[in-house]
Design an enzyme around this catalytic site. Structure first.
Site, PDB file in Angstrom:
ATOM      1  N   ASP A  64       0.800  -1.222   0.000  1.00  0.00           N
ATOM      2  CA  ASP A  64       0.000   0.000   0.000  1.00  0.00           C
ATOM      3  C   ASP A  64       0.833   1.273   0.000  1.00  0.00           C
ATOM      4  O   ASP A  64       0.376   2.324  -0.451  1.00  0.00           O
ATOM      5  CB  ASP A  64      -0.997   0.009   1.166  1.00  0.00           C
ATOM      6  CG  ASP A  64      -0.358  -0.203   2.523  1.00  0.00           C
ATOM      7  OD1 ASP A  64       0.829  -0.593   2.571  1.00  0.00           O
ATOM      8  OD2 ASP A  64      -1.035   0.007   3.535  1.00  0.00           O
ATOM      9  N   GLU A  87       9.378 -10.774  -1.253  1.00  0.00           N
ATOM     10  CA  GLU A  87      10.425  -9.757  -1.317  1.00  0.00           C
ATOM     11  C   GLU A  87      11.828 -10.351  -1.301  1.00  0.00           C
ATOM     12  O   GLU A  87      12.755  -9.799  -1.923  1.00  0.00           O
ATOM     13  CB  GLU A  87      10.277  -8.760  -0.162  1.00  0.00           C
ATOM     14  CG  GLU A  87       9.052  -7.865  -0.248  1.00  0.00           C
ATOM     15  CD  GLU A  87       7.794  -8.481   0.333  1.00  0.00           C
ATOM     16  OE1 GLU A  87       6.741  -7.801   0.348  1.00  0.00           O
ATOM     17  OE2 GLU A  87       7.872  -9.655   0.796  1.00  0.00           O
ATOM     18  N   HIS A 152      -0.109   0.498  10.589  1.00  0.00           N
ATOM     19  CA  HIS A 152       0.267  -0.880  10.284  1.00  0.00           C
ATOM     20  C   HIS A 152       1.670  -0.877   9.672  1.00  0.00           C
ATOM     21  O   HIS A 152       2.112   0.102   9.068  1.00  0.00           O
ATOM     22  CB  HIS A 152      -0.740  -1.506   9.319  1.00  0.00           C
ATOM     23  CG  HIS A 152      -0.838  -0.819   7.993  1.00  0.00           C
ATOM     24  ND1 HIS A 152      -1.400   0.423   7.826  1.00  0.00           N
ATOM     25  CD2 HIS A 152      -0.430  -1.197   6.758  1.00  0.00           C
ATOM     26  CE1 HIS A 152      -1.345   0.783   6.551  1.00  0.00           C
ATOM     27  NE2 HIS A 152      -0.758  -0.188   5.876  1.00  0.00           N
ATOM     28  N   HIS A 153       2.373  -1.956   9.786  1.00  0.00           N
ATOM     29  CA  HIS A 153       3.756  -2.149   9.318  1.00  0.00           C
ATOM     30  C   HIS A 153       4.779  -1.391  10.170  1.00  0.00           C
ATOM     31  O   HIS A 153       5.965  -1.415   9.856  1.00  0.00           O
ATOM     32  CB  HIS A 153       3.947  -1.745   7.847  1.00  0.00           C
ATOM     33  CG  HIS A 153       3.110  -2.522   6.875  1.00  0.00           C
ATOM     34  ND1 HIS A 153       2.543  -3.728   7.174  1.00  0.00           N
ATOM     35  CD2 HIS A 153       2.763  -2.253   5.582  1.00  0.00           C
ATOM     36  CE1 HIS A 153       1.852  -4.168   6.121  1.00  0.00           C
ATOM     37  NE2 HIS A 153       1.970  -3.298   5.151  1.00  0.00           N
ATOM     38  N   GLY A 451      26.447 -17.128   0.336  1.00  0.00           N
ATOM     39  CA  GLY A 451      26.034 -18.520   0.443  1.00  0.00           C
ATOM     40  C   GLY A 451      24.655 -18.749   1.029  1.00  0.00           C
ATOM     41  O   GLY A 451      24.464 -19.661   1.837  1.00  0.00           O
ATOM     42  N   ASP A 481      17.929 -30.438  -4.379  1.00  0.00           N
ATOM     43  CA  ASP A 481      16.531 -30.597  -3.984  1.00  0.00           C
ATOM     44  C   ASP A 481      16.227 -29.884  -2.678  1.00  0.00           C
ATOM     45  O   ASP A 481      15.084 -29.471  -2.435  1.00  0.00           O
ATOM     46  CB  ASP A 481      16.164 -32.081  -3.878  1.00  0.00           C
ATOM     47  CG  ASP A 481      17.112 -32.873  -2.976  1.00  0.00           C
ATOM     48  OD1 ASP A 481      18.216 -32.363  -2.676  1.00  0.00           O
ATOM     49  OD2 ASP A 481      16.770 -34.005  -2.588  1.00  0.00           O
ATOM     50  N   ASN A 508      19.273 -35.652  -4.433  1.00  0.00           N
ATOM     51  CA  ASN A 508      20.127 -36.560  -3.656  1.00  0.00           C
ATOM     52  C   ASN A 508      19.675 -36.627  -2.200  1.00  0.00           C
ATOM     53  O   ASN A 508      20.464 -36.835  -1.288  1.00  0.00           O
ATOM     54  CB  ASN A 508      21.598 -36.164  -3.765  1.00  0.00           C
ATOM     55  CG  ASN A 508      21.824 -34.691  -3.479  1.00  0.00           C
ATOM     56  OD1 ASN A 508      20.934 -34.007  -2.971  1.00  0.00           O
ATOM     57  ND2 ASN A 508      23.004 -34.193  -3.803  1.00  0.00           N
ATOM     58  N   GLY A 510      18.397 -34.512   0.202  1.00  0.00           N
ATOM     59  CA  GLY A 510      18.706 -33.663   1.337  1.00  0.00           C
ATOM     60  C   GLY A 510      19.853 -32.708   1.123  1.00  0.00           C
ATOM     61  O   GLY A 510      20.282 -32.453   0.007  1.00  0.00           O
ATOM     62  N   GLU A 514      25.688 -29.843   3.806  1.00  0.00           N
ATOM     63  CA  GLU A 514      25.580 -29.851   5.264  1.00  0.00           C
ATOM     64  C   GLU A 514      25.989 -31.213   5.830  1.00  0.00           C
ATOM     65  O   GLU A 514      26.620 -31.293   6.893  1.00  0.00           O
ATOM     66  CB  GLU A 514      24.139 -29.530   5.686  1.00  0.00           C
ATOM     67  CG  GLU A 514      23.547 -28.283   5.059  1.00  0.00           C
ATOM     68  CD  GLU A 514      24.197 -27.004   5.545  1.00  0.00           C
ATOM     69  OE1 GLU A 514      25.133 -27.075   6.358  1.00  0.00           O
ATOM     70  OE2 GLU A 514      23.773 -25.929   5.117  1.00  0.00           O
TER      71      GLU A 514
END
Length: 606
Positions: A64, A87, A152-153, A451, A481, A508, A510, A514
């Site tokens: 708005d 965003e 608001h916001h 990253g 994925d 693969n 996951g 990590e």
């Protein structure tokens, strides 16, 4: 004051002097202009400046406090409002657009508070990696900012400047257009710093100011985007010192090119340097594709101890290293395993030059490089005698049908074409593509320093639009994925705009990077397995009509698809699900993860 802080202060001072000189030139032009004064709305002025800078797309989400301004965008014939799903994705898209469009900025428009905070991760990433992005925010009117009602916001405590203060951490210039008489100059200042400094900027546009009339005369004077001039005496001293060191090295010198060479607009100057001098040239990971990888004197990627043995030997044993645009982050240096001593290194940056242990603030590479090239041409005979390892990665012969990481990347390397935009997600994909030679005029896009996983989906949207601006070839995304689940909505925007990227989803099971960092068998590195070939259809496409999806499980199936002319020259968006081994990873990723794991020290002490 630290050396880095001092260099930044000098660079900012130079930029401000340049801006003030341009401001005087602009005011003089306004004073001398005999034409009748033309007026326009502040919002129109801003849009017109963006169009002058060659911007064809604006990303963001309507809210708005920015809707009135959006009318100016939609009504302008030379700029399109893209309209993103959120965003964060819009900020990623603006980043990708700027990376592909050398010399242009990405623009993201959000609304006050909720919208701008959602975009801030994307803006921080652009700051980290030296990407020029304008974060434009539609904000409450000037009277509301003064009276501070509980709108608001807002945070409900009257702090209308909270988000402005937060933005200062991730942008090099900020502005709030509260005064219409200063609005045009403020817009010009912020845009100039965005491009000259190659980093994000933040601009607040109040709802009422957007519709206040101002003079349009400033538009007659283009923005001055030239970097500050180097001090002539200091520059001459720097050039003499570099030549002296090259002579002492008996021509045994190499060039090491990194990300800021392209971020700060010296790609052409770098090309002139290596082609006219013949010195061997290598790249850091973030500098991949800055140097044409088909060039016969290009040796490949140097990433510290992770480098191929041949590259590691040539770089680390050179008597002199001329580093251009370096960003020495952990993933860009093999976890800080660069073995190139300071006493053998010269560093050229956008706002300073470093020779061994001495720093010369304000001596920028944009103006220094052409003069250096002219001086170094006399060393060409000795430079070209230096051996350069051939940059190649043949497809290995594997006696099975499993799509392995070691086979995949050299195989898709044969699929690449000149002028392709190749986007690689942080982790498996970015490490896998590094060692693959790219064709002439192709562009590698990856977020190695910041990253943020999922960044590439939004960046692919922006990169594809940037590719259209520059008449480039295909846009190709490689993503895991796990990463794609964070930002998958932007596929719907690609479909709506008729973009035709090729998206390879590495299934693969996951978060592979990590797992290698920590928790190989832990459940927190698992994800839900989506119906990947149904995604495009679900997100607004019509399978077989304006989108196509494939699943490949074997080497034979993938090779057949890559060799299919209809697939290789797409007329619609395409998604390919690659079924791969859960715990397989590129060699470089395994080594980097091992080094990072030691640094993180996830080990309980007794």
């Amino acid at each position: 004051m630290s050396s880095a802080t001092s260099q930044q202060a000098v660079a900012s001072l130079h930029t401000e002097v340049t801006r003030l000189r341009h401001e005087l030139q602009t005011l003089k032009g306004e004073h001398e202009s005999p034409a009748a004064e033309q007026t326009m709305y502040v919002g129109q002025y801003l849009v017109e400046r963006l169009v002058q800078l060659g911007i064809t797309k604006m990303f963001g989400v309507p809210g708005d406090f920015n809707l009135g301004f959006l009318d100016f965008v939609e009504d302008h014939p030379k700029i399109d409002w893209v309209g993103d799903c959120n965003e964060l994705n819009a900020a990623y898209a603006a980043d990708g657009y700027a990376r592909v469009n050398d010399g242009k900025i990405g623009v993201v428009l959000t609304t006050f508070g909720v919208g701008e905070l959602s975009a801030m991760n994307g803006i921080a990433g652009a700051f980290s990696e030296h990407i020029p992005v304008l974060h434009l925010v539609g904000v409450p009117s000037t009277s509301q900012q003064k009276d501070k009602p509980m709108l608001h916001h807002t945070l409900g405590d009257g702090r209308y400047d909270a988000y402005y203060l937060a933005s200062q951490q991730f942008t090099v210039a900020q502005g709030n257009l509260t005064n219409k008489d200063a609005a045009a100059a403020e817009i010009d200042r912020v845009l100039t710093e965005c491009l000259v400094m190659a980093r994000p900027v933040y601009l607040m546009l109040p709802t009422d100011v957007a519709y206040q009339r101002i003079s349009a005369k400033r538009l007659q004077t283009p923005l001055n985007l030239e970097p500050p001039a180097n001090d002539e005496e200091t520059e001459e001293f720097v050039l003499n010192e570099i030549i002296k060191l090259v002579e002492e090295a008996q021509h045994d010198a190499i060039l090491l090119i990194d990300a800021c060479a392209v971020r700060h607009g010296v790609k052409k100057e770098v090309e002139d340097l290596y082609k006219h001098t013949g010195f061997p040239v290598y790249s850091a990971p973030m500098g991949k594709s800055v140097v044409a990888e088909t060039y016969e004197r290009y040796g490949g990627i140097y990433v510290g101890s992770i480098s191929s043995p041949a590259v590691k030997d040539k770089v680390e044993n050179a008597k002199l290293i001329l580093s251009i645009g370096g960003l020495k982050s952990d993933f860009n240096t093999g976890n800080f395993t660069y073995h190139i001593p300071t006493q053998r290194t010269i560093e050229l940056h956008s706002d300073h030059t470093r020779i061994k242990f001495a720093t010369f603030p304000g001596i920028g590479m944009k103006r220094l490089l052409p003069k250096l090239t002219a001086r170094l041409q006399s060393f060409r005979a000795g430079a070209t005698a230096l051996e350069v390892p051939k940059f190649q990665f043949p497809v290995p012969k594997e006696d099975n049908e499993i799509i392995s990481q070691s086979w995949l990347w050299p195989r898709v390397g044969k699929f690449f074409q000149p002028k392709d935009i190749i986007v690689a997600e942080t982790g498996t994909s970015s490490f896998g593509v590094l060692d693959i030679p790219l064709p002439q005029d192709s562009i590698f896009v990856s977020q190695i320093l910041w990253g943020s996983i999922g960044w590439t989906v939004g960046a692919t949207l922006g990169a594809a639009f940037g590719g259209l601006d520059r008449n480039l070839n295909r846009t190709i995304l490689f993503i895991g994925d796990g990463s794609i689940q964070l930002t998958v909505q932007e596929l719907s925007v690609m479909i709506r705009w008729g973009l035709k990227p090729i998206i390879f989803v590495l299934n693969n099971s996951g978060y592979t990077i990590e797992r290698y960092l920590h928790g190989m068998t832990r459940k927190y590195n698992d994800i839900s397995n989506w119906k990947w070939t149904s995604l495009l259809d679900t997100l607004g496409g019509e399978e077989g009509k304006n989108c196509k999806s494939y699943t490949v499980r074997t080497k034979t199936e993938l090779s057949a698809l890559l060799d299919d002319p209809k697939f290789a020259n797409p007329d619609v968006i395409q998604l390919v699900e690659l079924i791969m081994e859960k715990n397989d990873a590129p060699r470089a990723l395994k080594v980097q993860a091992e080094l990072s794991g030691k640094t993180n020290r996830y080990v309980a002490e007794d």
